[in-house]
Design a protein around this motif. Structure first.
Motif, PDB file in Angstrom:
ATOM      1  N   ASN A  39       3.882  11.817 -10.458  1.00 23.48           N
ATOM      2  CA  ASN A  39       3.227  13.005 -10.630  1.00 23.48           C
ATOM      3  C   ASN A  39       3.649  13.761  -9.593  1.00 23.48           C
ATOM      4  OD1 ASN A  39       1.904  11.725  -8.653  1.00 23.48           O
ATOM      5  ND2 ASN A  39      -0.093  12.012  -9.476  1.00 23.48           N
ATOM      6  N   GLY A  40       4.594  13.487  -8.706  1.00 26.08           N
ATOM      7  CA  GLY A  40       5.013  14.034  -7.597  1.00 26.08           C
ATOM      8  C   GLY A  40       4.171  14.225  -6.156  1.00 26.08           C
ATOM      9  N   GLU A  41       2.980  13.761  -6.275  1.00 25.13           N
ATOM     10  CA  GLU A  41       2.085  13.792  -4.981  1.00 25.13           C
ATOM     11  C   GLU A  41       2.416  12.596  -4.096  1.00 25.13           C
ATOM     12  OE1 GLU A  41      -1.915  13.549  -6.383  1.00 25.13           O
ATOM     13  OE2 GLU A  41      -1.778  15.283  -7.561  1.00 25.13           O
ATOM     14  N   LEU A  42       1.936  13.017  -3.089  1.00 22.69           N
ATOM     15  CA  LEU A  42       2.259  11.781  -1.788  1.00 22.69           C
ATOM     16  C   LEU A  42       0.834  11.176  -1.245  1.00 22.69           C
ATOM     17  CD1 LEU A  42       4.540  10.365  -0.367  1.00 22.69           C
ATOM     18  CD2 LEU A  42       4.396  12.159   1.345  1.00 22.69           C
ATOM     19  N   PRO A  43       0.160  10.249  -1.594  1.00 26.24           N
ATOM     20  CA  PRO A  43       0.928   8.972  -2.457  1.00 26.24           C
ATOM     21  C   PRO A  43       0.496   9.795  -3.719  1.00 26.24           C
ATOM     22  CG  PRO A  43      -1.102   8.343  -1.485  1.00 26.24           C
ATOM     23  CD  PRO A  43      -0.896   9.743  -1.021  1.00 26.24           C
ATOM     24  N   CYS A  44       1.558   8.994  -4.680  1.00 24.16           N
ATOM     25  CA  CYS A  44       1.482   9.455  -6.226  1.00 24.16           C
ATOM     26  C   CYS A  44       0.452   8.781  -6.995  1.00 24.16           C
ATOM     27  CB  CYS A  44       2.665   9.364  -6.887  1.00 24.16           C
ATOM     28  SG  CYS A  44       3.161   7.576  -6.936  1.00 24.16           S
ATOM     29  N   SER A  45       0.114   8.957  -8.259  1.00 22.25           N
ATOM     30  CA  SER A  45      -1.098   8.242  -8.690  1.00 22.25           C
ATOM     31  C   SER A  45      -0.707   7.010  -8.975  1.00 22.25           C
ATOM     32  CB  SER A  45      -1.336   9.166 -10.100  1.00 22.25           C
ATOM     33  OG  SER A  45      -0.173   9.279 -10.934  1.00 22.25           O
ATOM     34  N   ARG A  46       0.611   6.602  -9.451  1.00 22.60           N
ATOM     35  CA  ARG A  46       0.921   5.119  -9.715  1.00 22.60           C
ATOM     36  C   ARG A  46       0.846   4.355  -8.451  1.00 22.60           C
ATOM     37  NH1 ARG A  46       2.295   4.030 -14.690  1.00 22.60           N
ATOM     38  NH2 ARG A  46       3.026   5.570 -15.955  1.00 22.60           N
ATOM     39  N   CYS A  47       1.248   4.754  -7.433  1.00 25.52           N
ATOM     40  CA  CYS A  47       1.063   3.950  -6.016  1.00 25.52           C
ATOM     41  C   CYS A  47      -0.387   3.757  -5.679  1.00 25.52           C
ATOM     42  CB  CYS A  47       1.738   4.516  -5.030  1.00 25.52           C
ATOM     43  SG  CYS A  47       3.566   4.527  -5.091  1.00 25.52           S
ATOM     44  N   ASN A  48      -1.297   4.795  -5.853  1.00 18.85           N
ATOM     45  CA  ASN A  48      -2.622   4.547  -5.725  1.00 18.85           C
ATOM     46  C   ASN A  48      -3.237   3.411  -6.749  1.00 18.85           C
ATOM     47  OD1 ASN A  48      -2.891   6.356  -3.631  1.00 18.85           O
ATOM     48  ND2 ASN A  48      -3.129   7.952  -5.234  1.00 18.85           N
ATOM     49  N   GLN A  49      -2.859   3.599  -8.193  1.00 19.92           N
ATOM     50  CA  GLN A  49      -3.218   2.655  -8.979  1.00 19.92           C
ATOM     51  C   GLN A  49      -2.867   1.320  -8.786  1.00 19.92           C
ATOM     52  OE1 GLN A  49      -1.566   3.310 -12.967  1.00 19.92           O
ATOM     53  NE2 GLN A  49      -3.217   2.078 -13.871  1.00 19.92           N
ATOM     54  N   ARG A  50      -1.636   1.066  -8.220  1.00 18.05           N
ATOM     55  CA  ARG A  50      -1.312  -0.293  -7.772  1.00 18.05           C
ATOM     56  C   ARG A  50      -1.861  -0.620  -6.582  1.00 18.05           C
ATOM     57  NH1 ARG A  50       3.868   1.620  -9.807  1.00 18.05           N
ATOM     58  NH2 ARG A  50       4.613   2.376  -7.730  1.00 18.05           N
ATOM     59  N   GLY A  51      -2.411   0.064  -5.713  1.00 21.34           N
ATOM     60  CA  GLY A  51      -3.200  -0.368  -4.406  1.00 21.34           C
ATOM     61  C   GLY A  51      -2.209  -0.394  -3.348  1.00 21.34           C
ATOM     62  N   VAL A  52      -0.968   0.468  -3.549  1.00 23.94           N
ATOM     63  CA  VAL A  52       0.021   0.452  -2.364  1.00 23.94           C
ATOM     64  C   VAL A  52       0.387   1.827  -1.973  1.00 23.94           C
ATOM     65  CG1 VAL A  52       0.925  -1.878  -2.683  1.00 23.94           C
ATOM     66  CG2 VAL A  52       1.600   0.058  -4.028  1.00 23.94           C
ATOM     67  N   PRO A  53      -0.745   2.637  -1.501  1.00 28.88           N
ATOM     68  CA  PRO A  53      -0.432   3.955  -1.238  1.00 28.88           C
ATOM     69  C   PRO A  53       0.406   4.085  -0.170  1.00 28.88           C
ATOM     70  CG  PRO A  53      -2.637   3.536  -0.769  1.00 28.88           C
ATOM     71  CD  PRO A  53      -2.174   2.441  -1.586  1.00 28.88           C
TER      72      PRO A  53
END
Length: 661
Positions: A39-53
């Protein structure tokens, strides 16, 4: 240099200084490696979902030209960077250091512009696609493993929840919320090449071994024999899939905590099925994968967060206990050398579920307050003594009995420092209702203590002395074996989940009933023998009622029943008072031995030294020769119990011990 040469050099410098042409980056490095939308954010939504922002990074848009001296300076600075900061994460982080991968690999990892990408991710899409389409390529292995998973997500969800709710909290396998989110991300991927290359086999191995346990939990004991057989076959398929994924995953990724956890659970699966010899191989492999990540060096030395440090300490302590006890049980070398490790025991604090900031401020509890980490803290101390016992009492050189006494004092000192809720004698049970894990952790520690003490004194169990010098060994073996059997009899009344929790400890590779059976054979008319036989008969009866009993467990039952048979036969044919020495086998009547052989032809052998073949010369005997001297073999410190399935060896050993009584 001529004019043409100067032009070529100038063009080369200009080309390096100009930004590269091509598409602008639209994904962070993590999503790019997984071929996922970002989604282009920092951290992105997928990294937040995986628990590795903290791993969410974006590549630089342009590179600036640097001089040769500047590049050399930056490289020297990079090599001085803390190696603890170098890790990769494709679902599960791997650890890199110049002591474990070689200084050249470590230096290259430090100097890479994107050190969070594993070497396999540097393959071009074309090369990866060719490997995937090739039947002998590595990606075809991934496709085969994925084909072993159930097609229905609801089924897999149910199996995972059975494990997390029934087993996970007792043996500290995975963090439930993290594992659920990882599974949701794994199942939500698109099928095809773009996603097959991003499958983390390290995590997949952990999923398979969890399913191997869960499929047994999902089948009740009241189901039909056909249904139970199907569950056992499905469990074995998942087990072998886990082992296959563990072996081939290093070809795709580096090591990870998930891969170590998978190796640890494979070892526990083998203990559950009573395959101790093979578990020695798997625990060694799991330990090597842990060492490859630097887990034998404490996380504080690597500069890791407190939460990551405690997680690694707990995992290492579980490996350490299994490695030391399995090696001691089998009489084989252990894999972890203490003088090559710099690791601390876990603190008495439970940080799972807390953030890194909360974990850094958490206070460790005193031993009077139980946490999920208490059992690993205390177990690591017992494992250290077990390793010392093997070094000093079962090494290449004979040990004196004074050394045995010294090691016994250490075991007793460890037992005496246990908190009241873990006390071996009369423990405090008032906290069990509040902390549901306490009864199981108490069981694991008690049985491991009894196992270590029995193993230490076993060579001296049959030794006699006019000065009663070995009385400590006799009493220790009887006391610990009786206490351990009592625990087993109490546990065999539970259902499938409870029995599985029981068998996942270190004790299932050793059966105290063997020791009690030998004691009964040695002294068939001693005052305590009748009570020992009653307990052994009850133990065998309950095991035979277990619908999940496999051939290894059935072999243990047969060995114990053989001890009962020998003892009962000898005791019935003596008129001696019970407080006198037991009768030897030579005094047993030939009719009794004939009856035993007719009744149990598979587990008995005539042993009367007066029985001769029709054409045998005087003194030539049937059965086993006294020259075998099994009592002397038993007293050898390098002797270890044969496998229970080796019924002929057990029969010979029991017969010879009875013969020399």
């Amino acid at each position: 240099m001529n004019t043409n040469g100067r032009k070529r050099v100038s063009a080369a410098v200009d080309s390096r200084s100009r930004p590269r042409r091509g598409r602008k980056p639209t994904s962070c490095s993590q999503c790019h490696a997984r071929k996922q939308k970002c989604n282009g954010e920092l951290p992105c939504s997928r990294c937040n979902q995986r628990g590795v922002p903290e791993l969410c990074q974006w590549p630089e848009t342009k590179k600036t030209h640097t001089t040769a001296s500047e590049r050399m300076t930056s490289a020297a600075d990079a090599q001085g960077t803390e190696l603890g900061q170098l890790y990769i994460a494709r679902g599960a982080p791997s650890f890199f250091g110049n002591s474990y991968f070689g200084h050249q690999v470590a230096a290259r990892m430090i100097q890479e512009s994107a050190p969070d990408l594993p070497p396999m991710s540097l393959l071009s899409s074309k090369d990866s696609l060719q490997s995937f389409r090739n039947d002998s390529g590595p990606f075809s292995q991934v496709w085969d493993l994925l084909g072993l998973l159930p097609r229905n997500k609801v089924t897999v969800d149910r199996l995972i929840e059975r494990f997390l709710t029934e087993i996970n909290w007792a043996i500290d396998t995975v963090h439930p919320e993290t594992f659920r989110s990882q599974f949701a991300e794994f199942w939500g991927r698109k099928f095809g090449f773009d996603e097959i290359a991003g499958v983390d086999l390290r995590w997949l191995a952990l999923l398979f071994i969890i399913l191997a346990f869960s499929v047994l939990l999902d089948s009740p004991t009241t189901s039909s024999p056909e249904k139970r057989k199907e569950s056992e076959e499905a469990s074995l398929r998942f087990y072998w899939a886990a082992r296959r994924a563990i072996v081939i995953s290093p070809s795709f990724h580096g090591e990870s905590l998930d891969l170590v956890r998978a190796g640890l659970m494979v070892t526990r699966y083998l203990l559950y099925t009573r395959q101790a010899a093979e578990s020695w191989l798997t625990i060694s492999f799991a330990m090597r994968m842990a060492q490859a990540q630097g887990m034998h060096i404490d996380g504080e030395k690597w500069g890791l967060s407190r939460k990551a440090t405690e997680t690694r300490r707990r995992l290492w302590s579980n490996l350490y206990l299994l490695d030391k006890t399995i090696a001691l049980a089998l009489g084989r070398p252990y894999a972890i050398s203490d003088h090559m490790c710099l690791i601390k025991a876990p603190e008495n604090v439970w940080l799972d579920g807390l953030t890194d900031e909360q974990s850094s401020m958490a206070t460790a509890h005193p031993l009077s307050y139980p946490t999920g980490s208490t059992v690993t803290l205390l177990g690591s101390g017992l494992a250290k003594i077990a390793g010392e016992i093997q070094d000093r009492c079962f090494g290449l050189y004979p040990a004196s009995y004074d050394m045995v006494i010294e090691m016994d004092n250490k075991l007793v000192a460890w037992k005496d420092q246990l908190p009241s809720y873990f006390a071996v004698d009369d423990p405090d049970l008032s906290l069990d209702e509040m902390h549901t894990f306490l009864p199981w952790h108490r069981l694991y520690l008690h049985s491991a203590f009894h196992f270590a003490r029995i193993t230490l004194h076993r060579p001296y169990l049959l030794r006699e002395s006019i000065t009663n010098r070995f009385s400590l060994s006799h009493e220790a073996c009887i006391s610990s074996a009786s206490s351990d059997l009592k625990i087993r009899l109490q546990s065999l009344n539970y259902g499938t989940a409870e029995n599985m929790r029981w068998t996942l400890g270190t004790h299932n590779m050793f059966n105290s009933a063997f020791i009690l059976g030998i004691i009964a054979v040695r002294r068939p008319v001693a005052p305590q023998t009748a009570a020992i036989l009653n307990d052994l008969e009850e133990y065998c009866e309950r095991l035979r009622k277990d619908v999940w009993l496999n051939e290894f467990g059935l072999a243990e039952v047969k060995v114990v029943e053989l001890c009962i048979l020998r003892t009962t036969g000898l005791a019935k044919n003596t008129d001696q008072p019970v407080d006198q020495a037991p009768m030897s086998l030579q005094e047993a009547s030939p009719d009794l031995i004939t009856q035993e052989h007719d009744r149990y032809p598979m587990v008995t052998t005539p042993m009367n030294v007066d029985s001769t073949a029709p054409d045998a010369s005087p003194g030539q005997t049937l059965g086993y020769s006294p020259d075998m001297m099994w009592p002397a073999v038993w007293e050898d410190q390098n002797f270890a119990f044969p496998q229970a399935a080796d019924i002929e060896t057990w029969e010979q050993m029991i017969s010879e011990i009875a013969y020399h009584t």
